[in-house]
Write a protein that holds these residues in place. Structure first.
Motif, PDB file in Angstrom:
ATOM      1  N   ASN A   1       0.828  -1.220   0.000  1.00  0.00           N
ATOM      2  CA  ASN A   1       0.000   0.000   0.000  1.00  0.00           C
ATOM      3  C   ASN A   1       0.855   1.260   0.000  1.00  0.00           C
ATOM      4  OD1 ASN A   1      -2.543  -1.097  -0.220  1.00  0.00           O
ATOM      5  ND2 ASN A   1      -2.805  -1.331   1.996  1.00  0.00           N
ATOM      6  N   ALA A   2       2.001   1.199   0.684  1.00  0.00           N
ATOM      7  CA  ALA A   2       2.900   2.365   0.724  1.00  0.00           C
ATOM      8  C   ALA A   2       3.432   2.695  -0.671  1.00  0.00           C
ATOM      9  CB  ALA A   2       4.059   2.083   1.673  1.00  0.00           C
ATOM     10  N   ARG A   3       3.405   1.711  -1.567  1.00  0.00           N
ATOM     11  CA  ARG A   3       3.879   1.920  -2.942  1.00  0.00           C
ATOM     12  C   ARG A   3       2.723   2.093  -3.936  1.00  0.00           C
ATOM     13  NH1 ARG A   3       7.319  -0.897   0.045  1.00  0.00           N
ATOM     14  NH2 ARG A   3       9.559  -0.620  -0.265  1.00  0.00           N
ATOM     15  N   GLY A   4       1.503   2.207  -3.419  1.00  0.00           N
ATOM     16  CA  GLY A   4       0.379   2.507  -4.315  1.00  0.00           C
ATOM     17  C   GLY A   4      -0.506   1.324  -4.661  1.00  0.00           C
ATOM     18  N   GLY A   5      -0.376   0.218  -3.916  1.00  0.00           N
ATOM     19  CA  GLY A   5      -1.269  -0.933  -4.124  1.00  0.00           C
ATOM     20  C   GLY A   5      -0.976  -1.701  -5.395  1.00  0.00           C
ATOM     21  N   ILE A   6      -1.971  -2.447  -5.866  1.00  0.00           N
ATOM     22  CA  ILE A   6      -1.809  -3.310  -7.056  1.00  0.00           C
ATOM     23  C   ILE A   6      -3.011  -3.118  -7.975  1.00  0.00           C
ATOM     24  CG2 ILE A   6      -1.705  -5.705  -7.882  1.00  0.00           C
ATOM     25  CD1 ILE A   6      -0.472  -6.451  -5.127  1.00  0.00           C
ATOM     26  N   ARG A   7      -2.738  -2.779  -9.229  1.00  0.00           N
ATOM     27  CA  ARG A   7      -3.841  -2.659 -10.208  1.00  0.00           C
ATOM     28  C   ARG A   7      -4.181  -4.027 -10.794  1.00  0.00           C
ATOM     29  NH1 ARG A   7      -3.917   1.203 -15.653  1.00  0.00           N
ATOM     30  NH2 ARG A   7      -5.614   0.088 -16.675  1.00  0.00           N
ATOM     31  N   ALA A   8      -3.164  -4.805 -11.113  1.00  0.00           N
ATOM     32  CA  ALA A   8      -3.420  -6.131 -11.704  1.00  0.00           C
ATOM     33  C   ALA A   8      -2.271  -7.077 -11.386  1.00  0.00           C
ATOM     34  CB  ALA A   8      -3.600  -6.018 -13.214  1.00  0.00           C
ATOM     35  N   ILE A   9      -2.599  -8.363 -11.486  1.00  0.00           N
ATOM     36  CA  ILE A   9      -1.642  -9.439 -11.228  1.00  0.00           C
ATOM     37  C   ILE A   9      -1.570 -10.284 -12.497  1.00  0.00           C
ATOM     38  CG2 ILE A   9      -1.208 -11.536  -9.837  1.00  0.00           C
ATOM     39  CD1 ILE A   9      -3.035 -10.268  -7.645  1.00  0.00           C
ATOM     40  N   ALA A  10      -0.373 -10.704 -12.889  1.00  0.00           N
ATOM     41  CA  ALA A  10      -0.255 -11.723 -13.933  1.00  0.00           C
ATOM     42  C   ALA A  10       0.773 -12.735 -13.455  1.00  0.00           C
ATOM     43  CB  ALA A  10       0.158 -11.130 -15.267  1.00  0.00           C
ATOM     44  N   ILE A  11       0.585 -13.980 -13.846  1.00  0.00           N
ATOM     45  CA  ILE A  11       1.415 -15.064 -13.310  1.00  0.00           C
ATOM     46  C   ILE A  11       1.943 -15.896 -14.472  1.00  0.00           C
ATOM     47  CG2 ILE A  11       1.421 -17.076 -11.777  1.00  0.00           C
ATOM     48  CD1 ILE A  11      -0.595 -15.617 -10.049  1.00  0.00           C
ATOM     49  N   SER A  12       3.228 -16.192 -14.396  1.00  0.00           N
ATOM     50  CA  SER A  12       3.910 -16.853 -15.512  1.00  0.00           C
ATOM     51  C   SER A  12       3.343 -18.235 -15.804  1.00  0.00           C
ATOM     52  CB  SER A  12       5.415 -16.948 -15.235  1.00  0.00           C
ATOM     53  OG  SER A  12       5.663 -17.613 -14.007  1.00  0.00           O
ATOM     54  N   HIS A  13       2.976 -18.992 -14.747  1.00  0.00           N
ATOM     55  CA  HIS A  13       2.513 -20.371 -14.940  1.00  0.00           C
ATOM     56  C   HIS A  13       1.968 -20.927 -13.624  1.00  0.00           C
ATOM     57  CE1 HIS A  13       6.313 -21.147 -13.048  1.00  0.00           C
ATOM     58  NE2 HIS A  13       6.156 -22.448 -13.113  1.00  0.00           N
ATOM     59  N   PRO A  14       1.277 -22.075 -13.662  1.00  0.00           N
ATOM     60  CA  PRO A  14       0.535 -22.546 -12.487  1.00  0.00           C
ATOM     61  C   PRO A  14       1.362 -22.807 -11.228  1.00  0.00           C
ATOM     62  CG  PRO A  14      -0.303 -23.621 -14.446  1.00  0.00           C
ATOM     63  CD  PRO A  14       0.926 -22.854 -14.875  1.00  0.00           C
ATOM     64  N   HIS A  15       2.663 -23.062 -11.333  1.00  0.00           N
ATOM     65  CA  HIS A  15       3.459 -23.302 -10.126  1.00  0.00           C
ATOM     66  C   HIS A  15       3.494 -22.091  -9.202  1.00  0.00           C
ATOM     67  CE1 HIS A  15       5.739 -26.703 -12.344  1.00  0.00           C
ATOM     68  NE2 HIS A  15       4.662 -27.147 -11.740  1.00  0.00           N
ATOM     69  N   PHE A  16       3.178 -20.904  -9.771  1.00  0.00           N
ATOM     70  CA  PHE A  16       3.218 -19.680  -8.961  1.00  0.00           C
ATOM     71  C   PHE A  16       1.822 -19.087  -8.741  1.00  0.00           C
ATOM     72  CE2 PHE A  16       7.804 -18.702 -10.651  1.00  0.00           C
ATOM     73  CZ  PHE A  16       8.283 -19.813  -9.976  1.00  0.00           C
ATOM     74  N   TYR A  17       0.778 -19.859  -9.011  1.00  0.00           N
ATOM     75  CA  TYR A  17      -0.567 -19.315  -8.787  1.00  0.00           C
ATOM     76  C   TYR A  17      -0.786 -19.012  -7.295  1.00  0.00           C
ATOM     77  CZ  TYR A  17      -2.232 -20.491 -13.549  1.00  0.00           C
ATOM     78  OH  TYR A  17      -2.421 -20.558 -14.905  1.00  0.00           O
ATOM     79  N   SER A  18      -0.217 -19.828  -6.428  1.00  0.00           N
ATOM     80  CA  SER A  18      -0.191 -19.601  -4.976  1.00  0.00           C
ATOM     81  C   SER A  18      -1.526 -19.051  -4.436  1.00  0.00           C
ATOM     82  CB  SER A  18       1.007 -18.704  -4.609  1.00  0.00           C
ATOM     83  OG  SER A  18       0.935 -17.460  -5.289  1.00  0.00           O
ATOM     84  N   SER A  19      -1.481 -17.935  -3.686  1.00  0.00           N
ATOM     85  CA  SER A  19      -2.711 -17.350  -3.108  1.00  0.00           C
ATOM     86  C   SER A  19      -3.191 -16.167  -3.939  1.00  0.00           C
ATOM     87  CB  SER A  19      -2.443 -16.860  -1.682  1.00  0.00           C
ATOM     88  OG  SER A  19      -2.062 -17.906  -0.851  1.00  0.00           O
ATOM     89  N   MET A  20      -3.107 -16.273  -5.259  1.00  0.00           N
ATOM     90  CA  MET A  20      -3.385 -15.112  -6.128  1.00  0.00           C
ATOM     91  C   MET A  20      -4.753 -14.496  -5.876  1.00  0.00           C
ATOM     92  SD  MET A  20      -3.973 -16.988  -9.797  1.00  0.00           S
ATOM     93  CE  MET A  20      -5.036 -18.429  -9.945  1.00  0.00           C
ATOM     94  N   VAL A  21      -5.762 -15.331  -5.595  1.00  0.00           N
ATOM     95  CA  VAL A  21      -7.121 -14.782  -5.410  1.00  0.00           C
ATOM     96  C   VAL A  21      -7.185 -13.974  -4.112  1.00  0.00           C
ATOM     97  CG1 VAL A  21      -9.557 -15.376  -5.105  1.00  0.00           C
ATOM     98  CG2 VAL A  21      -8.190 -16.587  -6.818  1.00  0.00           C
ATOM     99  N   LYS A  22      -6.485 -14.462  -3.094  1.00  0.00           N
ATOM    100  CA  LYS A  22      -6.427 -13.730  -1.818  1.00  0.00           C
ATOM    101  C   LYS A  22      -5.807 -12.343  -2.040  1.00  0.00           C
ATOM    102  CE  LYS A  22      -6.229 -13.350   2.737  1.00  0.00           C
ATOM    103  NZ  LYS A  22      -7.422 -13.340   3.578  1.00  0.00           N
ATOM    104  N   TRP A  23      -4.686 -12.310  -2.768  1.00  0.00           N
ATOM    105  CA  TRP A  23      -4.018 -11.034  -3.067  1.00  0.00           C
ATOM    106  C   TRP A  23      -4.947 -10.132  -3.888  1.00  0.00           C
ATOM    107  CZ3 TRP A  23       1.337  -9.329  -2.568  1.00  0.00           C
ATOM    108  CH2 TRP A  23       2.136 -10.201  -1.809  1.00  0.00           C
ATOM    109  N   ALA A  24      -5.577 -10.691  -4.903  1.00  0.00           N
ATOM    110  CA  ALA A  24      -6.441  -9.895  -5.789  1.00  0.00           C
ATOM    111  C   ALA A  24      -7.634  -9.329  -5.019  1.00  0.00           C
ATOM    112  CB  ALA A  24      -6.913 -10.744  -6.959  1.00  0.00           C
ATOM    113  N   ASP A  25      -8.230 -10.168  -4.164  1.00  0.00           N
ATOM    114  CA  ASP A  25      -9.375  -9.696  -3.367  1.00  0.00           C
ATOM    115  C   ASP A  25      -8.939  -8.543  -2.466  1.00  0.00           C
ATOM    116  OD1 ASP A  25     -11.181 -11.440  -4.465  1.00  0.00           O
ATOM    117  OD2 ASP A  25     -11.119 -12.887  -2.809  1.00  0.00           O
TER     118      ASP A  25
END
Ligand code: ZN
Ligand code: ZN
Length: 272
Positions: A103-127
């Motif tokens: 947040n100190a750097r302005g939050g996140i507008r969008a997420i993109a992920i190279s491949h499924p090994h790094f999908y991790s908690s992407m929905v948690k971050w996006a929410d």
């Protein structure tokens, strides 16, 4: 009800009362189930004995990785761009300190992920950051936790803002994606690659594999496809999927010489 997380690959699953019976991503030939068997955790348990480390990999590019190392051990990259910040790749742990740093750097507008090994908690971050997620449609079946925030894209390229472009290279995964960042490397351009083009220990080189833990190589057609898809883009640096796994200069030539070396190794052809 819990969103269980696979300990081996870090993928977060949909809500359930019991852990899922197995992790399809780890059962796949590109990953593996630990010799002690399938294990699960939750974000709460993970946060109890792990924290995230933040380190600048380049101006406007903040690395975020978990310590002690968790799952595949990648670090995500928060790319600060005038039109909105971009989270490239993702990690499982999202805690209060991480939220404050982002947040100190302005939050996140969008997420993109190279491949499924790094999908991790992407929905948690996006929410949390009210962000959209861009994933290549060819890897749709590997998404374990579905969300309306996920936009599957098709084809070879997806232009975003500030000249950022997602590029589908295939290889390691059919939907394998890299990000072209034209403002990177002081305007000479950079590629963010995860392990679609993986920066090896000798950082003058990269490599390309179907599976890294199980040592399954890619064939010539896949390597040529990677080279062809990145050909139109200028870049002097590559930021791989792990801390300091970066090619710091002349990266396009590094990819070319690495591809030649790879072909010589798999086909024992001396002149290429
Ligand atoms: Zn897994
Ligand atoms: Zn991978």
């Amino acid at each position: 009800m819990e969103h269980f997380i696979c300990v081996q690959c870090g993928t977060q699953f949909p809500e359930s009362t019991q852990p899922p019976p197995l992790c399809p991503i780890c059962e796949d030939e590109r990953q593996f189930v630990h010799y002690s068997g399938q294990r699960w955790t939750t974000l709460e348990r993970l946060a109890a004995n792990h924290h995230n480390r933040f380190e600048r990999e380049a101006p406007e590019l903040l690395g975020i990785g978990t310590e002690p190392e968790f799952a595949i051990g990648q670090r995500a990259l928060l790319l600060q761009s005038p039109g909105g910040n971009f989270l490239w790749d993702c990690i499982s742990l999202l805690d209060e300190k991480t939220i404050a740093e982002v947040n100190a750097r302005g939050g996140i507008r969008a997420i993109a992920i190279s491949h499924p090994h790094f999908y991790s908690s992407m929905v948690k971050w996006a929410d949390h950051f009210d962000a959209q997620i861009f994933l290549h449609g060819a890897d749709r079946k590997w998404v374990m936790r579905k969300s309306a925030r996920i936009q599957f894209w098709e084809g070879t390229t997806l232009p975003l803002w500030d000249g950022l472009i997602l590029i589908n290279c295939g290889g390691h995964f059919e939907g394998g994606t890299v990000l072209h960042w034209p403002a990177g490397a002081n305007g000479k351009g950079a590629l963010l690659t995860g392990d679609i083009i993986t920066v090896v220990q000798d950082r003058r080189y990269v490599s390309f594999m179907r599976s890294y833990p199980n040592l399954i190589p890619l064939g010539a057609a896949a390597i040529h496809r990677i080279l062809e898809t990145i050909k139109p883009f200028s870049f002097d640096q590559i930021y791989g999927g792990w801390w300091k796994a970066n090619v710091s200069s002349d990266a396009k030539a590094a990819v070319a010489r690495s591809a030649k070396r790879y072909m010589r190794a798999i086909y024992r052809v001396e002149k290429l």
